[in-house]
Enzyme design. Structure first.
Site, PDB file in Angstrom:
ATOM      1  N   LYS A 138       0.837  -1.209   0.000  1.00 42.07           N
ATOM      2  CA  LYS A 138       0.000   0.000   0.000  1.00 42.07           C
ATOM      3  C   LYS A 138       0.872   1.260   0.000  1.00 42.07           C
ATOM      4  O   LYS A 138       0.693   2.156  -0.819  1.00 42.07           O
ATOM      5  CB  LYS A 138      -0.936   0.027   1.230  1.00 42.07           C
ATOM      6  CG  LYS A 138      -1.846  -1.169   1.346  1.00 42.07           C
ATOM      7  CD  LYS A 138      -2.774  -1.071   2.540  1.00 42.07           C
ATOM      8  CE  LYS A 138      -2.079  -1.157   3.892  1.00 42.07           C
ATOM      9  NZ  LYS A 138      -1.420  -2.443   4.172  1.00 42.07           N
ATOM     10  N   ARG A 166     -10.150   0.655   8.701  1.00 40.66           N
ATOM     11  CA  ARG A 166      -9.686  -0.697   8.996  1.00 40.66           C
ATOM     12  C   ARG A 166     -10.717  -1.484   9.776  1.00 40.66           C
ATOM     13  O   ARG A 166     -10.481  -2.654  10.089  1.00 40.66           O
ATOM     14  CB  ARG A 166      -8.433  -0.594   9.863  1.00 40.66           C
ATOM     15  CG  ARG A 166      -7.143  -0.842   9.136  1.00 40.66           C
ATOM     16  CD  ARG A 166      -6.043  -0.593  10.145  1.00 40.66           C
ATOM     17  NE  ARG A 166      -4.879  -1.360   9.839  1.00 40.66           N
ATOM     18  CZ  ARG A 166      -3.813  -0.851   9.231  1.00 40.66           C
ATOM     19  NH1 ARG A 166      -3.794   0.399   8.836  1.00 40.66           N
ATOM     20  NH2 ARG A 166      -2.754  -1.603   9.017  1.00 40.66           N
ATOM     21  N   ARG A 226      11.589  -5.878   5.332  1.00 37.15           N
ATOM     22  CA  ARG A 226      11.415  -4.452   5.023  1.00 37.15           C
ATOM     23  C   ARG A 226      12.340  -3.584   5.870  1.00 37.15           C
ATOM     24  O   ARG A 226      12.562  -3.831   7.042  1.00 37.15           O
ATOM     25  CB  ARG A 226       9.968  -4.020   5.290  1.00 37.15           C
ATOM     26  CG  ARG A 226       9.824  -2.500   5.177  1.00 37.15           C
ATOM     27  CD  ARG A 226       8.413  -2.039   5.142  1.00 37.15           C
ATOM     28  NE  ARG A 226       7.630  -2.516   6.271  1.00 37.15           N
ATOM     29  CZ  ARG A 226       6.318  -2.347   6.348  1.00 37.15           C
ATOM     30  NH1 ARG A 226       5.663  -1.750   5.373  1.00 37.15           N
ATOM     31  NH2 ARG A 226       5.659  -2.803   7.386  1.00 37.15           N
ATOM     32  N   ARG A 261      11.030  -1.358  11.353  1.00 35.66           N
ATOM     33  CA  ARG A 261       9.947  -0.913  12.222  1.00 35.66           C
ATOM     34  C   ARG A 261       9.802  -1.869  13.406  1.00 35.66           C
ATOM     35  O   ARG A 261       9.972  -3.075  13.235  1.00 35.66           O
ATOM     36  CB  ARG A 261       8.623  -0.914  11.419  1.00 35.66           C
ATOM     37  CG  ARG A 261       8.302   0.433  10.819  1.00 35.66           C
ATOM     38  CD  ARG A 261       7.169   0.404   9.832  1.00 35.66           C
ATOM     39  NE  ARG A 261       5.957  -0.320  10.219  1.00 35.66           N
ATOM     40  CZ  ARG A 261       4.855  -0.354   9.477  1.00 35.66           C
ATOM     41  NH1 ARG A 261       4.810   0.302   8.319  1.00 35.66           N
ATOM     42  NH2 ARG A 261       3.795  -1.035   9.853  1.00 35.66           N
ATOM     43  N   ARG A 289      -1.041  -8.625  13.642  1.00 30.67           N
ATOM     44  CA  ARG A 289      -1.538  -7.700  12.606  1.00 30.67           C
ATOM     45  C   ARG A 289      -2.388  -8.448  11.573  1.00 30.67           C
ATOM     46  O   ARG A 289      -3.422  -7.961  11.125  1.00 30.67           O
ATOM     47  CB  ARG A 289      -0.358  -7.007  11.907  1.00 30.67           C
ATOM     48  CG  ARG A 289       0.303  -5.964  12.781  1.00 30.67           C
ATOM     49  CD  ARG A 289       1.714  -5.646  12.344  1.00 30.67           C
ATOM     50  NE  ARG A 289       1.798  -4.960  11.073  1.00 30.67           N
ATOM     51  CZ  ARG A 289       2.938  -4.789  10.414  1.00 30.67           C
ATOM     52  NH1 ARG A 289       4.076  -5.263  10.889  1.00 30.67           N
ATOM     53  NH2 ARG A 289       2.947  -4.147   9.274  1.00 30.67           N
TER      54      ARG A 289
HETATM   55  P1  AP5 Z   1       4.809  -1.588   1.853  1.00 30.53           P
HETATM   56  O1  AP5 Z   1       4.491  -0.764   0.670  1.00 30.53           O
HETATM   57  O2  AP5 Z   1       5.575  -0.942   2.967  1.00 30.53           O
HETATM   58  O3  AP5 Z   1       3.491  -2.327   2.386  1.00 30.53           O
HETATM   59  P2  AP5 Z   1       2.229  -1.799   3.169  1.00 30.53           P
HETATM   60  O4  AP5 Z   1       1.029  -2.496   2.610  1.00 30.53           O
HETATM   61  O5  AP5 Z   1       2.204  -0.297   3.188  1.00 30.53           O
HETATM   62  O6  AP5 Z   1       2.565  -2.415   4.604  1.00 30.53           O
HETATM   63  P3  AP5 Z   1       2.435  -1.835   6.055  1.00 30.53           P
HETATM   64  O7  AP5 Z   1       3.119  -2.830   6.949  1.00 30.53           O
HETATM   65  O8  AP5 Z   1       2.914  -0.427   6.152  1.00 30.53           O
HETATM   66  O9  AP5 Z   1       0.915  -1.907   6.262  1.00 30.53           O
HETATM   67  P4  AP5 Z   1       0.200  -1.972   7.574  1.00 30.53           P
HETATM   68  O10 AP5 Z   1      -1.202  -1.878   7.082  1.00 30.53           O
HETATM   69  O11 AP5 Z   1       0.506  -3.114   8.453  1.00 30.53           O
HETATM   70  O12 AP5 Z   1       0.816  -0.718   8.364  1.00 30.53           O
HETATM   71  P5  AP5 Z   1       0.311   0.739   8.683  1.00 30.53           P
HETATM   72  O13 AP5 Z   1       1.470   1.623   8.663  1.00 30.53           O
HETATM   73  O14 AP5 Z   1      -0.891   1.103   7.863  1.00 30.53           O
HETATM   74  O15 AP5 Z   1       5.597  -2.887   1.345  1.00 30.53           O
HETATM   75  C1  AP5 Z   1       6.048  -3.892   2.252  1.00 30.53           C
HETATM   76  C2  AP5 Z   1       7.418  -4.431   1.784  1.00 30.53           C
HETATM   77  O16 AP5 Z   1       7.274  -5.134   0.546  1.00 30.53           O
HETATM   78  C3  AP5 Z   1       8.457  -3.334   1.522  1.00 30.53           C
HETATM   79  O17 AP5 Z   1       9.698  -3.845   1.900  1.00 30.53           O
HETATM   80  C4  AP5 Z   1       8.367  -3.100   0.009  1.00 30.53           C
HETATM   81  O18 AP5 Z   1       9.575  -2.610  -0.495  1.00 30.53           O
HETATM   82  C5  AP5 Z   1       8.033  -4.499  -0.525  1.00 30.53           C
HETATM   83  N1  AP5 Z   1       7.122  -4.499  -1.661  1.00 30.53           N
HETATM   84  C6  AP5 Z   1       6.103  -3.632  -1.887  1.00 30.53           C
HETATM   85  N2  AP5 Z   1       5.412  -3.986  -2.993  1.00 30.53           N
HETATM   86  C7  AP5 Z   1       6.010  -5.133  -3.463  1.00 30.53           C
HETATM   87  C8  AP5 Z   1       5.737  -6.012  -4.556  1.00 30.53           C
HETATM   88  N3  AP5 Z   1       4.704  -5.808  -5.383  1.00 30.53           N
HETATM   89  N4  AP5 Z   1       6.552  -7.088  -4.732  1.00 30.53           N
HETATM   90  C9  AP5 Z   1       7.562  -7.329  -3.871  1.00 30.53           C
HETATM   91  N5  AP5 Z   1       7.876  -6.535  -2.806  1.00 30.53           N
HETATM   92  C10 AP5 Z   1       7.108  -5.460  -2.602  1.00 30.53           C
HETATM   93  O19 AP5 Z   1      -0.220   0.556  10.162  1.00 30.53           O
HETATM   94  C11 AP5 Z   1       0.661   0.235  11.218  1.00 30.53           C
HETATM   95  C12 AP5 Z   1      -0.107   0.116  12.514  1.00 30.53           C
HETATM   96  O20 AP5 Z   1      -0.739   1.369  12.824  1.00 30.53           O
HETATM   97  C13 AP5 Z   1      -1.268  -0.888  12.535  1.00 30.53           C
HETATM   98  O21 AP5 Z   1      -0.821  -2.204  12.800  1.00 30.53           O
HETATM   99  C14 AP5 Z   1      -2.134  -0.316  13.651  1.00 30.53           C
HETATM  100  O22 AP5 Z   1      -1.595  -0.631  14.914  1.00 30.53           O
HETATM  101  C15 AP5 Z   1      -2.004   1.181  13.450  1.00 30.53           C
HETATM  102  N6  AP5 Z   1      -3.051   1.703  12.565  1.00 30.53           N
HETATM  103  C16 AP5 Z   1      -2.872   2.263  11.326  1.00 30.53           C
HETATM  104  N7  AP5 Z   1      -4.037   2.589  10.783  1.00 30.53           N
HETATM  105  C17 AP5 Z   1      -4.994   2.245  11.680  1.00 30.53           C
HETATM  106  C18 AP5 Z   1      -6.405   2.307  11.667  1.00 30.53           C
HETATM  107  N8  AP5 Z   1      -7.084   2.778  10.622  1.00 30.53           N
HETATM  108  N9  AP5 Z   1      -7.064   1.840  12.770  1.00 30.53           N
HETATM  109  C19 AP5 Z   1      -6.406   1.370  13.834  1.00 30.53           C
HETATM  110  N10 AP5 Z   1      -5.071   1.256  13.893  1.00 30.53           N
HETATM  111  C20 AP5 Z   1      -4.363   1.685  12.827  1.00 30.53           C
END
Ligand code: AP5
Length: 215
Positions: A14, A89, A128, A161, A172
């Protein structure tokens, strides 16, 4: 106008795709994960609260998260479109978003789901590295920086992270399956959902651009 939600399990890509799309369409990137991490870095009361959930892999409570997004989406820079990454979410978050965006005339018109197999998510998350300064994502195998440990974009240090380990990832993934996956049905019923499955970064980006440029 592009009012987009980007969905998918942790590690689906994402954040990676969001950075490309916001640059292309010149719209703000609203990532609740990034907003919480910023607050944690600054040591604010919100950051302290968020850290107690995020670091172990749990979702931050709905009232806190909804309040944060309400304030952000009401800002002037969202008047010509926005990209929500990681929000909503939960069903209560999606319902609150619907009410708010109706009120301010900024209703969502695209929900993009990036579907990725679980085995792939584990290796992506555990490998990552992110830039401490600008947050750009890298991967120790798939997306290496030009210089080891250094961000190509801003020269910042690449770090792991605290929630990018197998234990937190399992929590997660469980939160995703139980609380977030039902949203796919919620948005499919509204005719907004587009799902893209298991693609490389290079394959996925042009497909997303094609979809969004059609508007
Ligand atoms: P990356 O692009 O970083 O993936 P991502 O989907 O953004 O993963 P996140 O871990 O950031 O998502 P998340 O939803 O767990 O975290 P968030 O920050 O939203 O890619 C991942 C890896 O793969 C990278 O190394 C990249 O280079 C590689 N890659 C990318 N695309 C690729 C491809 N096509 N092929 C191969 N490799 C690839 O949330 C974190 C925390 O915040 C949550 O756990 C929660 O505690 C809190 N939080 C956030 N939003 C909310 C909400 N709405 N409600 C409640 N809690 C929340």
């Amino acid at each position: 106008m592009l009012n987009i939600i980007l969905m998918g399990p942790p590690g689906a890509g994402k954040g990676t795709q969001a950075k490309i799309l916001i640059a292309k369409f010149n719209i703000p990137h609203i990532s609740t994960g990034d907003m919480f991490r910023e607050a944690i870095k600054e040591g604010t009361p919100l950051g302290k609260l968020a850290a107690s959930y995020i670091n172990d892999g749990h979702l931050v409570p709905d009232d806190v998260t909804i309040g944060l997004v309400k304030e952000r989406l009401s800002k002037d820079d969202c008047a010509n479109g926005y990209l929500l990454d990681g929000f909503p979410r939960t069903i209560p978050q999606a319902e609150a978003l619907e009410v708010l965006t109706k009120e301010i005339g900024r209703e969502v018109n695209y929900v993009i789901n990036i579907d990725t197999p679980k085995e792939e998510l584990v290796s992506r998350i555990c490998g990552r590295r992110v830039c401490k300064k600008c947050g750009a994502p890298y991967h120790i195998v798939n997306v290496k920086p030009k210089v080891d440990g250094v961000c190509d974009i801003c020269g910042g240090e690449l770090v792991q992270r605290p929630d990018d380990n197998e234990e937190a990832l399992n929590i997660r993934l469980e939160a995703y399956t139980k609380q977030t996956k039902p949203l796919l049905d919620f948005y499919a019923k509204k005719g907004l959902l587009k799902t893209f499955s298991g693609k490389s970064r290079e394959e996925l980006t042009p497909q997303l651009l094609e979809l969004l440029e059609g508007k």
